[in-house]
Design an enzyme around this catalytic site. Structure first.
Site, PDB file in Angstrom:
ATOM      1  N   THR A   1      -5.469  -3.044 -23.390  1.00  0.00           N
ATOM      2  CA  THR A   1      -6.502  -3.219 -23.751  1.00  0.00           C
ATOM      3  C   THR A   1      -7.379  -2.827 -22.435  1.00  0.00           C
ATOM      4  O   THR A   1      -8.633  -3.350 -22.870  1.00  0.00           O
ATOM      5  CB  THR A   1      -6.825  -3.839 -25.262  1.00  0.00           C
ATOM      6  OG1 THR A   1      -6.108  -5.733 -24.529  1.00  0.00           O
ATOM      7  CG2 THR A   1      -5.922  -3.838 -26.506  1.00  0.00           C
TER       8      THR A   1
ATOM      9  N   CYS B   1      -6.779 -13.095 -21.962  1.00  0.00           N
ATOM     10  CA  CYS B   1      -6.698 -14.206 -23.212  1.00  0.00           C
ATOM     11  C   CYS B   1      -6.243 -15.182 -23.079  1.00  0.00           C
ATOM     12  O   CYS B   1      -5.063 -15.530 -21.430  1.00  0.00           O
ATOM     13  CB  CYS B   1      -6.421 -13.565 -24.703  1.00  0.00           C
ATOM     14  SG  CYS B   1      -6.847 -12.078 -25.152  1.00  0.00           S
TER      15      CYS B   1
ATOM     16  N   CYS C   1      -5.475 -16.982 -28.731  1.00  0.00           N
ATOM     17  CA  CYS C   1      -6.283 -16.445 -28.731  1.00  0.00           C
ATOM     18  C   CYS C   1      -5.851 -15.657 -30.073  1.00  0.00           C
ATOM     19  O   CYS C   1      -4.640 -15.243 -30.376  1.00  0.00           O
ATOM     20  CB  CYS C   1      -6.038 -14.834 -27.789  1.00  0.00           C
ATOM     21  SG  CYS C   1      -7.452 -13.655 -28.592  1.00  0.00           S
TER      22      CYS C   1
ATOM     23  N   ARG D   1      -5.037  -9.696 -32.440  1.00  0.00           N
ATOM     24  CA  ARG D   1      -3.161  -8.992 -33.070  1.00  0.00           C
ATOM     25  C   ARG D   1      -2.464  -9.146 -31.985  1.00  0.00           C
ATOM     26  O   ARG D   1      -2.830  -8.676 -30.618  1.00  0.00           O
ATOM     27  CB  ARG D   1      -3.552  -7.615 -33.687  1.00  0.00           C
ATOM     28  CG  ARG D   1      -2.069  -7.430 -33.951  1.00  0.00           C
ATOM     29  CD  ARG D   1      -2.456  -5.701 -34.010  1.00  0.00           C
ATOM     30  NE  ARG D   1      -1.086  -5.137 -34.898  1.00  0.00           N
ATOM     31  CZ  ARG D   1      -1.171  -4.074 -35.539  1.00  0.00           C
ATOM     32  NH1 ARG D   1      -2.899  -2.912 -36.070  1.00  0.00           N
ATOM     33  NH2 ARG D   1      -0.251  -4.005 -35.778  1.00  0.00           N
TER      34      ARG D   1
ATOM     35  N   ARG E   1     -10.599  -7.993 -18.115  1.00  0.00           N
ATOM     36  CA  ARG E   1     -11.864  -8.317 -18.384  1.00  0.00           C
ATOM     37  C   ARG E   1     -11.092  -9.600 -19.305  1.00  0.00           C
ATOM     38  O   ARG E   1     -10.669  -9.175 -20.275  1.00  0.00           O
ATOM     39  CB  ARG E   1     -12.984  -6.835 -18.765  1.00  0.00           C
ATOM     40  CG  ARG E   1     -12.214  -6.083 -20.189  1.00  0.00           C
ATOM     41  CD  ARG E   1     -13.477  -5.743 -20.530  1.00  0.00           C
ATOM     42  NE  ARG E   1     -12.642  -4.705 -21.480  1.00  0.00           N
ATOM     43  CZ  ARG E   1     -12.097  -3.853 -22.435  1.00  0.00           C
ATOM     44  NH1 ARG E   1     -11.057  -3.395 -20.601  1.00  0.00           N
ATOM     45  NH2 ARG E   1     -11.275  -3.624 -23.118  1.00  0.00           N
TER      46      ARG E   1
ATOM     47  N   CYS F   1     -11.569 -11.522 -23.047  1.00  0.00           N
ATOM     48  CA  CYS F   1     -11.707 -11.515 -24.637  1.00  0.00           C
ATOM     49  C   CYS F   1     -12.915 -11.580 -24.826  1.00  0.00           C
ATOM     50  O   CYS F   1     -13.020 -12.827 -24.584  1.00  0.00           O
ATOM     51  CB  CYS F   1     -10.411 -12.116 -24.709  1.00  0.00           C
ATOM     52  SG  CYS F   1     -10.281 -11.733 -26.453  1.00  0.00           S
TER      53      CYS F   1
ATOM     54  N   CYS G   1     -11.581 -14.496 -27.756  1.00  0.00           N
ATOM     55  CA  CYS G   1     -11.182 -16.054 -27.309  1.00  0.00           C
ATOM     56  C   CYS G   1     -11.862 -16.660 -26.294  1.00  0.00           C
ATOM     57  O   CYS G   1     -12.179 -17.403 -25.580  1.00  0.00           O
ATOM     58  CB  CYS G   1      -9.183 -16.060 -26.700  1.00  0.00           C
ATOM     59  SG  CYS G   1      -9.331 -15.773 -25.454  1.00  0.00           S
TER      60      CYS G   1
END
Length: 355
Positions: free
Chosen positions: A35, A39, A43, A46, A68, A70, A73
């Site tokens: 992705t 995080c 967090c 999923r 980058r 999240c 969170c």
């Protein structure tokens, strides 16, 4: 750091991510290769596969590696700020819900385990989620009492599921027997007596459950008016039989190191009662700051709420809110006047008399 040590650390971090361990927030960051986001350990997103995770000591390293933050969170925020936002959201949810959410429901919403949620919630508010919900319900009940036609209607409007549950809690919530509350609280009897003390005048009031108010002042009429304001639905009448309790309170002022057994009817929210209990644990001759008292209660973030509970204390002397000072040791405010507070602390600072 050897490869074996790194592997062990990453395994530990992976387990903390799987547990959404909020206590690990701030100690490391994890990123998801598929992705491109990074995080905090808690967090609620999923879980990704272990082979798609990378671990970093901080957010700066994760950004430098091309990841980058999240949006869920918000790992760039301070962990405490994120925790406060999460608990604030849950508080609003509890306040707006018609039926109190279960601990599991709150845990699912927050993405934390029930144990971590309970700990985090209490750290921020000073209460467990259940105690907070109970305080919200009590506040609703107080509001409904002035609007509903009967006590039963007020109970259901406040969120009580049954009248039996409601009446079982009346004494601890509002400080009156259930039989009195069925009459709307108007039959509750409170006797009071006023007398001299080293600090001016003192009023002692007693309900069926014990001493419910100790007030300090200079004018008897103002003290009586204060009492009636605190108990607007009760019948407050002078009681000549309160001489012993009045003398016991005066003795506490004159000799603060002595022990006086006073049966107390302590009324307030769950959090207020916790604060007042913590105040009673402070020995004569010692003081605490609001922050120190909050820390002792296991709720270091609740210093402001602790200050509010101290200000609402209805039992001067017996619940010694005068033992709270500023962090630099100077005197903070006092409901019954700073000069009285100074006089009380000066008496308590003296060594107790020899036996």
């Amino acid at each position: 750091m050897t490869q074996t040590t790194t592997d062990r650390l990453n395994q530990q971090r992976w387990q903390q991510v799987q547990q959404r361990d909020a206590t690990a927030d701030g100690s490391f960051i994890y990123a998801v290769i598929t992705t491109g986001v990074y995080c905090r350990p808690s967090c609620p997103s999923r879980h990704a596969k272990a082979e798609n995770l990378r671990f970093f000591d901080n957010a700066s390293d994760a950004r430098a590696a091309g990841f980058r933050p999240c949006l869920r969170c918000k790992p760039d925020e301070h962990p405490h700020a994120a925790r406060q936002a999460r608990i604030t959201r849950l508080c609003r949810l509890i306040e707006q819900a018609e039926q109190t959410p279960t601990l599991q429901q709150l845990a699912d919403i927050s993405g934390l385990s029930r144990w971590h949620l309970q700990r985090e919630f209490q750290r921020e508010t000073g209460l467990t989620p259940r105690e907070y919900a109970r305080a919200v319900r009590q506040q609703r009940l107080q509001q409904q009492l002035s609007q509903a036609s009967t006590a039963t209607n007020a109970a259901f409007a406040a969120g009580f599921g049954s009248t039996s549950h409601f009446y079982a809690e009346v004494a601890s919530e509002l400080g009156m027997p259930a039989a009195d509350f069925r009459q709307g609280g108007n039959k509750q009897q409170i006797g009071f007596a006023i007398g001299p003390c080293p600090l001016g005048r003192v009023l002692v009031a007693r309900s069926e459950l014990g001493i419910c108010s100790i007030l300090l002042g200079d004018d008897d009429q103002l003290l009586e008016a204060d009492l009636r304001t605190r108990f607007p639905k009760a019948q407050c009448t002078p009681d000549s039989g309160l001489g012993q309790q009045l003398n016991a309170v005066v003795a506490l002022i004159e000799s603060p190191h002595t022990t006086q057994q006073l049966p107390l009817d302590i009324r307030g929210t769950a959090f207020q009662r916790r604060v007042w209990q913590a105040l009673r644990a402070i020995p004569p001759g010692q003081t605490r700051s609001y922050a120190e008292l909050a820390e002792a209660m296991g709720s270091p973030s609740a210093a402001r709420a602790v200050a509010g509970a101290c200000a609402a204390n209805p039992l001067a002397i017996a619940v010694p809110c005068h033992r709270i000072v500023r962090s630099d040791g100077s005197l903070s405010g006092y409901r019954w006047g700073v000069e009285r507070k100074r006089a009380l602390l000066q008496r308590e600072a003296q060594d107790p008399p020899d036996e």
